[in-house]
Design a protein around this motif. Structure first.
Motif, PDB file in Angstrom:
ATOM      1  N   PRO A  31      30.747 -66.150  71.110  1.00  5.50           N
ATOM      2  CA  PRO A  31      31.805 -65.466  70.479  1.00  5.50           C
ATOM      3  C   PRO A  31      31.596 -65.068  69.009  1.00  5.50           C
ATOM      4  CG  PRO A  31      32.214 -67.804  70.132  1.00  5.50           C
ATOM      5  CD  PRO A  31      30.959 -67.675  70.798  1.00  5.50           C
ATOM      6  N   SER A  32      30.404 -65.448  68.478  1.00  9.87           N
ATOM      7  CA  SER A  32      30.150 -65.000  67.078  1.00  9.87           C
ATOM      8  C   SER A  32      28.767 -65.479  66.459  1.00  9.87           C
ATOM      9  CB  SER A  32      31.313 -65.057  65.866  1.00  9.87           C
ATOM     10  OG  SER A  32      31.573 -66.569  65.853  1.00  9.87           O
ATOM     11  N   TYR A  33      28.184 -64.680  65.533  1.00 13.61           N
ATOM     12  CA  TYR A  33      26.979 -65.301  64.877  1.00 13.61           C
ATOM     13  C   TYR A  33      25.930 -65.561  65.685  1.00 13.61           C
ATOM     14  CZ  TYR A  33      30.251 -65.229  60.860  1.00 13.61           C
ATOM     15  OH  TYR A  33      31.234 -64.849  59.997  1.00 13.61           O
ATOM     16  N   ASP A  34      25.789 -64.918  67.052  1.00  9.10           N
ATOM     17  CA  ASP A  34      24.568 -65.289  67.772  1.00  9.10           C
ATOM     18  C   ASP A  34      23.875 -64.011  68.124  1.00  9.10           C
ATOM     19  OD1 ASP A  34      23.062 -66.369  69.882  1.00  9.10           O
ATOM     20  OD2 ASP A  34      24.869 -67.097  71.197  1.00  9.10           O
ATOM     21  N   ILE A  35      22.724 -63.888  67.466  1.00  6.32           N
ATOM     22  CA  ILE A  35      22.089 -62.819  67.690  1.00  6.32           C
ATOM     23  C   ILE A  35      20.501 -63.417  68.192  1.00  6.32           C
ATOM     24  CG2 ILE A  35      20.340 -60.984  66.530  1.00  6.32           C
ATOM     25  CD1 ILE A  35      23.193 -60.238  66.682  1.00  6.32           C
ATOM     26  N   ARG A  36      20.252 -62.726  69.286  1.00  8.78           N
ATOM     27  CA  ARG A  36      18.921 -63.283  70.235  1.00  8.78           C
ATOM     28  C   ARG A  36      18.065 -61.934  70.317  1.00  8.78           C
ATOM     29  NH1 ARG A  36      21.834 -66.856  74.865  1.00  8.78           N
ATOM     30  NH2 ARG A  36      23.373 -67.705  73.342  1.00  8.78           N
ATOM     31  N   ILE A  37      16.708 -62.175  70.241  1.00  6.90           N
ATOM     32  CA  ILE A  37      15.626 -61.104  70.555  1.00  6.90           C
ATOM     33  C   ILE A  37      15.350 -61.412  72.176  1.00  6.90           C
ATOM     34  CG2 ILE A  37      13.724 -59.677  70.048  1.00  6.90           C
ATOM     35  CD1 ILE A  37      16.290 -60.179  67.855  1.00  6.90           C
ATOM     36  N   GLU A  38      15.730 -60.515  73.111  1.00  7.09           N
ATOM     37  CA  GLU A  38      15.574 -60.469  74.512  1.00  7.09           C
ATOM     38  C   GLU A  38      14.645 -59.618  75.226  1.00  7.09           C
ATOM     39  OE1 GLU A  38      19.813 -63.147  74.940  1.00  7.09           O
ATOM     40  OE2 GLU A  38      19.501 -61.307  76.092  1.00  7.09           O
ATOM     41  N   ALA A  39      14.025 -60.042  76.398  1.00 10.90           N
ATOM     42  CA  ALA A  39      13.491 -59.006  77.082  1.00 10.90           C
ATOM     43  C   ALA A  39      14.368 -58.564  78.278  1.00 10.90           C
ATOM     44  CB  ALA A  39      12.166 -59.659  77.896  1.00 10.90           C
ATOM     45  N   LEU A  40      14.672 -57.484  78.309  1.00 13.04           N
ATOM     46  CA  LEU A  40      15.785 -56.741  79.066  1.00 13.04           C
ATOM     47  C   LEU A  40      15.213 -55.418  80.053  1.00 13.04           C
ATOM     48  CD1 LEU A  40      18.862 -56.738  76.682  1.00 13.04           C
ATOM     49  CD2 LEU A  40      18.322 -58.405  78.750  1.00 13.04           C
ATOM     50  N   PRO A  41      15.792 -55.069  80.944  1.00 15.56           N
ATOM     51  CA  PRO A  41      15.315 -54.014  81.612  1.00 15.56           C
ATOM     52  C   PRO A  41      15.287 -52.519  80.954  1.00 15.56           C
ATOM     53  CG  PRO A  41      16.787 -55.102  83.249  1.00 15.56           C
ATOM     54  CD  PRO A  41      16.783 -55.810  81.761  1.00 15.56           C
ATOM     55  N   ILE A  42      14.437 -51.934  80.879  1.00 15.42           N
ATOM     56  CA  ILE A  42      14.347 -50.274  80.326  1.00 15.42           C
ATOM     57  C   ILE A  42      15.540 -49.683  81.112  1.00 15.42           C
ATOM     58  CG2 ILE A  42      13.061 -48.457  80.068  1.00 15.42           C
ATOM     59  CD1 ILE A  42      10.568 -49.964  79.722  1.00 15.42           C
ATOM     60  N   PRO A  43      16.368 -48.971  80.323  1.00 19.84           N
ATOM     61  CA  PRO A  43      17.462 -48.227  81.067  1.00 19.84           C
ATOM     62  C   PRO A  43      16.860 -47.049  81.702  1.00 19.84           C
ATOM     63  CG  PRO A  43      17.325 -47.765  78.510  1.00 19.84           C
ATOM     64  CD  PRO A  43      16.370 -48.699  78.977  1.00 19.84           C
ATOM     65  N   LYS A  44      17.700 -46.713  82.826  1.00 18.19           N
ATOM     66  CA  LYS A  44      17.258 -45.378  83.477  1.00 18.19           C
ATOM     67  C   LYS A  44      18.367 -44.232  83.620  1.00 18.19           C
ATOM     68  CE  LYS A  44      14.486 -48.443  86.746  1.00 18.19           C
ATOM     69  NZ  LYS A  44      14.184 -48.917  88.140  1.00 18.19           N
ATOM     70  N   ILE A  45      18.135 -43.142  84.276  1.00 18.65           N
ATOM     71  CA  ILE A  45      18.919 -42.141  84.302  1.00 18.65           C
ATOM     72  C   ILE A  45      19.864 -42.551  85.551  1.00 18.65           C
ATOM     73  CG2 ILE A  45      19.441 -39.821  84.954  1.00 18.65           C
ATOM     74  CD1 ILE A  45      18.092 -39.790  82.316  1.00 18.65           C
ATOM     75  N   GLU A  46      21.453 -42.571  84.855  1.00 20.97           N
ATOM     76  CA  GLU A  46      22.526 -42.953  85.723  1.00 20.97           C
ATOM     77  C   GLU A  46      23.185 -41.789  86.125  1.00 20.97           C
ATOM     78  OE1 GLU A  46      24.439 -46.289  84.215  1.00 20.97           O
ATOM     79  OE2 GLU A  46      22.801 -47.366  83.692  1.00 20.97           O
ATOM     80  N   HIS A  47      23.151 -40.795  85.324  1.00 17.46           N
ATOM     81  CA  HIS A  47      24.205 -39.444  85.541  1.00 17.46           C
ATOM     82  C   HIS A  47      23.257 -38.359  85.070  1.00 17.46           C
ATOM     83  CE1 HIS A  47      27.302 -36.590  84.411  1.00 17.46           C
ATOM     84  NE2 HIS A  47      28.144 -37.260  85.249  1.00 17.46           N
ATOM     85  N   PRO A  48      23.593 -37.135  85.706  1.00 18.29           N
ATOM     86  CA  PRO A  48      22.737 -35.859  85.420  1.00 18.29           C
ATOM     87  C   PRO A  48      22.594 -35.531  83.960  1.00 18.29           C
ATOM     88  CG  PRO A  48      24.241 -35.512  87.418  1.00 18.29           C
ATOM     89  CD  PRO A  48      24.561 -36.855  86.824  1.00 18.29           C
ATOM     90  N   ASP A  49      23.898 -36.067  83.291  1.00 14.93           N
ATOM     91  CA  ASP A  49      23.838 -35.665  81.715  1.00 14.93           C
ATOM     92  C   ASP A  49      23.214 -36.576  80.752  1.00 14.93           C
ATOM     93  OD1 ASP A  49      25.543 -33.336  82.312  1.00 14.93           O
ATOM     94  OD2 ASP A  49      27.145 -34.186  81.635  1.00 14.93           O
ATOM     95  N   ASP A  50      22.528 -37.820  81.398  1.00 16.23           N
ATOM     96  CA  ASP A  50      21.869 -38.555  80.457  1.00 16.23           C
ATOM     97  C   ASP A  50      20.509 -38.230  80.167  1.00 16.23           C
ATOM     98  OD1 ASP A  50      23.944 -40.164  81.101  1.00 16.23           O
ATOM     99  OD2 ASP A  50      22.811 -41.751  82.690  1.00 16.23           O
TER     100      ASP A  50
END
Length: 421
Positions: free
Chosen positions: A17-36
């Motif tokens: 709910p609050s004050y919880d910051i983490r450094i995480e490994a996450l997927p690199i985003p990809k194009i999802e829409h032609p305007d991206d």
């Protein structure tokens, strides 16, 4: 983007709910829409608005990648971006992979009614970066929806190549917001008598038939007295912008910069000592919240401020703004507020003829004005880590947990993250 060997990225992620910051490994985003567009982040900022999320006052229930200020390089574009694009924002035909960009903190399509008239922060497609719906820029990569209407290409910035990345990042939010606050206050109908030297309502209308029999302004009627509440990064930018506008227009003025934090007051005083040497038409004072009412009363013979810029986003700052503003004055609030009730009764506003102006800065529309000030004031907006520098330091994502804690407690100022550091 296909040439990138990475499949995951490092990101600063908040958890409820609050004050919880983490450094995480996450997927690199990809194009999802032609305007991206996909942007490889070069720098991302930590902003006071991030604290609403950090503290849990935004009341979100899903984790999200933080950060709504970022600059970087285009590494992938959707199918809408091609040289034959017509009838759409020009970046759809001119933006290329490898171009360097600055992003406003909200998505804007550039094509709806609100975008066409300049109210880009209220675009029908508007989204705030750094939320569950639109992951933010405190990461190595970010997906930008409606990128042709949202982004600002450095190819469009005269002399942009001469500006440091740390300086350019100020265009994402805090500098345009400071400029917006100052512009709104000085453009308000209730401050126009002091900028035009014409009494109300002649100050905002064509010449009228008949004689209203106004006496000429006395010297004591001419100065504008304006207060800025909150000397975080946005408040400092608001002070710099306000002083620049007042001096450019050769107006007589008193500006009072207010904050309870001694370190912030000292920073603002140091900045003014750098930029205020040629200000012949007015005065500037830094004040604590404890003594500012008496100060304003003495400066204005008890009348109060013509306008108060509220740059904090809480009820105590709003209440102080009301107590400082004079009858027929205006309060301009650009602080990000929660769902707390506004601390005024209707009768208080009526009896004082106070105007309230609230809301988010239309950053995409304010870019040209903010860029002009950025180029003019490189003495304080162009450096890192100095006594008068707006940016305190550039840090690694590894330091994000401690930096968020320090920023929340007022122990540090504006910090930028280099996600590849």
């Amino acid at each position: 983007m296909t040439s990138e060997s990475m499949t995951s990225q490092r990101a600063v992620r908040w958890h409820p709910p609050s004050y919880d910051i983490r450094i995480e490994a996450l997927p690199i985003p990809k194009i999802e829409h032609p305007d991206d567009a996909i942007v490889k982040i070069q720098l991302a900022g930590l902003c006071g608005s991030d604290l609403h999320m950090y503290r849990g006052t935004a009341r979100l229930t899903e984790p999200c990648i933080m950060g709504h200020e970022f600059i970087g390089e285009i590494v992938a574009l959707g199918a809408s971006f091609h040289p034959r694009s017509t009838g759409r924002p020009h970046l759809y035909s001119t933006l290329h992979i490898g171009d360097k960009i600055v992003s406003p903190f909200t998505v804007s399509c550039g094509e709806c009614h609100f975008c066409r008239v300049g109210f880009t922060c209220r675009c029908v497609e508007s989204r705030l970066f750094g939320t569950p719906l639109t992951p933010g820029g405190q990461a190595q990569y970010v997906r930008v929806p409606r990128a042709g209407g949202t982004l600002y290409s450095l190819q469009d910035i005269p002399d942009g190549s001469s500006l440091a990345d740390s300086s350019l990042l100020l265009l994402c939010d805090i500098l345009p917001t400071g400029v917006f606050a100052a512009f709104q206050a000085l453009s308000h109908a209730k401050t126009l008598p002091f900028t035009t030297k014409q009494p109300y309502p002649l100050s905002a209308s064509p010449p009228q038939i008949g004689d209203a029999s106004f006496l000429p302004f006395l010297e004591e009627d001419k100065p504008l007295t304006m207060a800025v509440i909150g000397l975080g990064p946005v408040g400092v930018c608001a002070c710099i912008a306000l002083l620049d506008m007042l001096v450019t227009r050769k107006l007589k003025f008193n500006v009072i910069a207010i904050d309870p934090n001694e370190a912030r007051r000292a920073k603002m005083a140091s900045i003014y000592s750098t930029i205020g040497g040629n200000y012949q038409f007015g005065g500037f004072q830094v004040a604590d919240t404890n003594n500012v009412k008496e100060l304003v009363a003495n400066l204005t013979k008890g009348f109060g401020c013509n306008a108060v810029l509220e740059v904090v986003g809480n009820t105590s700052a709003l209440r102080l703004a009301y107590e400082l503003v004079r009858p027929f004055g205006c309060i301009n609030s650009v602080g990000v507020h929660s769902d707390h009730t506004v601390p005024y009764k209707g009768v208080e506003l009526y009896d004082k003829n106070v105007s309230l102006d609230f809301g988010r800065c239309p950053v995409r529309a304010m870019f040209p004005m903010a860029l002009e000030l950025l180029l003019k004031r490189q003495d304080v907006l162009g450096s890192v880590g100095g006594e008068t520098s707006l940016v305190e330091k550039i840090a690694s994502l590894d330091d994000a947990v401690q930096i968020y804690d320090d920023f929340d407690k007022g122990k540090c100022g504006k910090v930028l993250f280099d996600p590849f550091k």
